[in-house]
Design a protein around this motif. Structure first.
Motif, PDB file in Angstrom:
ATOM      1  N   TYR A  47      13.995  10.699  -2.381  1.00 21.92           N
ATOM      2  CA  TYR A  47      14.064  11.247  -3.736  1.00 21.92           C
ATOM      3  C   TYR A  47      14.369  10.104  -4.704  1.00 21.92           C
ATOM      4  O   TYR A  47      13.571   9.766  -5.544  1.00 21.92           O
ATOM      5  N   GLY A  48      15.485   9.452  -4.524  1.00 21.18           N
ATOM      6  CA  GLY A  48      15.782   8.269  -5.319  1.00 21.18           C
ATOM      7  C   GLY A  48      16.147   8.564  -6.760  1.00 21.18           C
ATOM      8  O   GLY A  48      16.429   9.698  -7.135  1.00 21.18           O
ATOM      9  N   LYS A  49      16.120   7.509  -7.555  1.00 16.80           N
ATOM     10  CA  LYS A  49      16.500   7.605  -8.965  1.00 16.80           C
ATOM     11  C   LYS A  49      15.467   6.904  -9.833  1.00 16.80           C
ATOM     12  O   LYS A  49      14.754   6.022  -9.381  1.00 16.80           O
ATOM     13  N   ARG A  50      15.418   7.310 -11.086  1.00 18.19           N
ATOM     14  CA  ARG A  50      14.645   6.577 -12.081  1.00 18.19           C
ATOM     15  C   ARG A  50      15.588   5.645 -12.817  1.00 18.19           C
ATOM     16  O   ARG A  50      16.754   5.955 -13.039  1.00 18.19           O
ATOM     17  N   MET A  51      15.065   4.488 -13.211  1.00 13.66           N
ATOM     18  CA  MET A  51      15.888   3.490 -13.889  1.00 13.66           C
ATOM     19  C   MET A  51      15.221   3.040 -15.180  1.00 13.66           C
ATOM     20  O   MET A  51      14.012   3.149 -15.328  1.00 13.66           O
ATOM     21  N   GLU A  94       0.835  -1.212   0.000  1.00 14.25           N
ATOM     22  CA  GLU A  94       0.000   0.000   0.000  1.00 14.25           C
ATOM     23  C   GLU A  94       0.863   1.252   0.000  1.00 14.25           C
ATOM     24  O   GLU A  94       0.588   2.218  -0.715  1.00 14.25           O
ATOM     25  N   HIS A  95       1.900   1.237   0.815  1.00 14.16           N
ATOM     26  CA  HIS A  95       2.835   2.364   0.875  1.00 14.16           C
ATOM     27  C   HIS A  95       4.236   1.848   0.594  1.00 14.16           C
ATOM     28  O   HIS A  95       4.678   0.875   1.222  1.00 14.16           O
ATOM     29  N   PHE A  96       4.905   2.475  -0.338  1.00 13.82           N
ATOM     30  CA  PHE A  96       6.243   2.044  -0.724  1.00 13.82           C
ATOM     31  C   PHE A  96       7.105   3.274  -0.967  1.00 13.82           C
ATOM     32  O   PHE A  96       6.628   4.409  -0.920  1.00 13.82           O
ATOM     33  N   HIS A  97       8.380   3.050  -1.222  1.00 13.61           N
ATOM     34  CA  HIS A  97       9.346   4.154  -1.230  1.00 13.61           C
ATOM     35  C   HIS A  97       9.493   4.822  -2.599  1.00 13.61           C
ATOM     36  O   HIS A  97      10.597   4.994  -3.117  1.00 13.61           O
ATOM     37  N   LYS A  98       8.356   5.227  -3.159  1.00 11.87           N
ATOM     38  CA  LYS A  98       8.395   6.035  -4.368  1.00 11.87           C
ATOM     39  C   LYS A  98       8.999   7.405  -4.041  1.00 11.87           C
ATOM     40  O   LYS A  98       9.162   7.768  -2.874  1.00 11.87           O
ATOM     41  N   ARG A  99       9.321   8.147  -5.051  1.00 11.92           N
ATOM     42  CA  ARG A  99       9.877   9.491  -4.851  1.00 11.92           C
ATOM     43  C   ARG A  99       8.906  10.355  -4.052  1.00 11.92           C
ATOM     44  O   ARG A  99       7.720  10.418  -4.353  1.00 11.92           O
ATOM     45  N   GLY A 100       9.430  11.007  -3.005  1.00 15.95           N
ATOM     46  CA  GLY A 100       8.637  11.971  -2.253  1.00 15.95           C
ATOM     47  C   GLY A 100       7.824  11.421  -1.105  1.00 15.95           C
ATOM     48  O   GLY A 100       6.890  12.091  -0.665  1.00 15.95           O
ATOM     49  N   VAL A 101       8.173  10.234  -0.575  1.00 16.31           N
ATOM     50  CA  VAL A 101       7.434   9.763   0.585  1.00 16.31           C
ATOM     51  C   VAL A 101       8.161  10.144   1.876  1.00 16.31           C
ATOM     52  O   VAL A 101       9.375  10.339   1.905  1.00 16.31           O
ATOM     53  N   LEU A 102       7.360  10.246   2.933  1.00 17.90           N
ATOM     54  CA  LEU A 102       7.843  10.536   4.282  1.00 17.90           C
ATOM     55  C   LEU A 102       7.906   9.218   5.038  1.00 17.90           C
ATOM     56  O   LEU A 102       6.914   8.473   5.077  1.00 17.90           O
ATOM     57  N   ALA A 103       9.039   8.902   5.642  1.00 17.04           N
ATOM     58  CA  ALA A 103       9.194   7.635   6.350  1.00 17.04           C
ATOM     59  C   ALA A 103      10.020   7.856   7.613  1.00 17.04           C
ATOM     60  O   ALA A 103      10.696   8.860   7.774  1.00 17.04           O
ATOM     61  N   ALA A 104       9.941   6.879   8.505  1.00 14.84           N
ATOM     62  CA  ALA A 104      10.607   6.969   9.804  1.00 14.84           C
ATOM     63  C   ALA A 104      11.950   6.257   9.775  1.00 14.84           C
ATOM     64  O   ALA A 104      12.057   5.115   9.316  1.00 14.84           O
TER      65      ALA A 104
END
Length: 225
Positions: A140-144, A108-118
Motif C-alpha cells: 500500500y505504502g505512502k504518497r510523498m 519493469e516491476h517496482f513497489h508501487k501501490r497495489g503490487v503483489l510480491a514474494a
C-alpha cells in the motif's frame, strides 16, 4: 523487511513439473473477510506465477490469515500456521521445504501501490534473494511530496546503486508505494480490483508483532478461469 519468513530447507522445486500455458494470462481472486481482492499475475515472472497458481489451485491459502499488517506499508499472508492460530500467537516463522528462485525485474516491476510480491529471508541468510514458497505481501505504502520522494530516491540510489527512471518516480509521486524494497524482492503481480480492501486491511489495529487484533482471513482463493 520480511523479518519472519523463516525457511528451514532451501530445496528448489522441479519447476518444469508446474509449467503453465504461457499464452494464458492468470488472474486470482482472494475472498477475504473484509472484501475481495482481484490480482493479475505477470507473465515475465513465470516461476512465481506458476508457484502461486499451484498454491491457489491446491487450496493452500483458503482459511489463512493476513498475519502481518503495517499501516502505510503492506499486508502479508501465507503462513500455514495461521489457519488455526490462537489469539496473539506469533506467526510467520513456519518452516518451508523449498524456495522460488528470484525473478527481480526492476525497473519493469517496482513497489508501487497495489503490487503483489514474494516475502523472503534476509540477505545475510539468503544472498540469492530466493522467495518464500508461500508467503506474499501486497503493498500500500505512502504518497510523498516531490522533495521528500526525491530525497528518498537519491538515498536509495546511493545505498543500493539502482537508478529510478522518470516514469517510476512519477508513479510513486502520483500513486505512492514502498520504493525502499525495489531491486530486493520479486514483484510478480498487481491488484486489478479491491485496492480499497487492501487499504482497509492495512488500517486495522495490530499487536506488537503487527498481527491484527481481530483476524483478517482469506476465506477462499481461486484462479479466474
Amino acid at each position: 523487511m520480511m523479518k519472519r519468513t523463516i525457511l528451514s530447507l532451501l530445496i528448489m522445486l522441479p519447476w518444469a513439473l508446474f509449467a503453465q500455458d504461457d499464452a494464458k494470462h492468470y488472474e486470482v481472486v482472494l475472498e477475504t473477510t473484509m472484501g475481495e481482492i482481484r490480482l493479475q499475475l505477470y507473465d515475465d515472472t513465470p516461476l512465481h506465477r506458476d508457484n502461486f497458481v499451484k498454491n491457489v489451485r491446491e487450496g493452500y491459502y483458503d482459511g489463512l490469515l493476513f498475519h502481518r499488517v503495517i499501516d502505510g506499508f503492506m499486508i502479508q499472508a501465507g503462513d500455514s500456521a495461521s489457519r488455526h492460530a490462537e489469539p496473539g500467537q506469533l506467526l510467520g516463522e513456519t518452516p518451508e521445504t523449498y524456495t522460488v528462485p528470484a525473478e527481480i525485474r526492476f525497473p519493469e516491476h517496482f513497489h508501487k501501490r497495489g503490487v503483489l510480491a514474494a516475502a523472503r529471508e534476509g540477505d545475510e541468510e539468503n544472498p540469492e534473494r530466493a522467495s518464500s514458497a508461500y508467503q506474499f505481501y501486497i503493498t500500500y505504502g505512502k504518497r510523498m511530496y516531490e522533495d521528500q520522494l526525491d530525497g528518498l530516491l537519491a538515498k536509495l540510489t546511493e545505498k543500493s546503486g539502482i537508478e529510478f527512471p522518470a516514469e517510476v518516480r512519477e508513479t510513486y509521486l502520483k500513486k505512492g508505494g514502498v520504493p525502499h524494497l525495489d531491486g530486493a524482492y520479486t514483484v510478480f503481480g498487481e491488484v486489478l480490483e479491491g485496492i480499497n480492501v487492501v487499504k482497509e486491511i492495512q488500517w486495522v489495529q495490530t499487536d506488537e508483532n503487527d498481527r491484527p487484533l481481530e483476524d483478517v482471513r482469506i476465506v477462499k482463493a481461486y484462479v479466474v478461469e
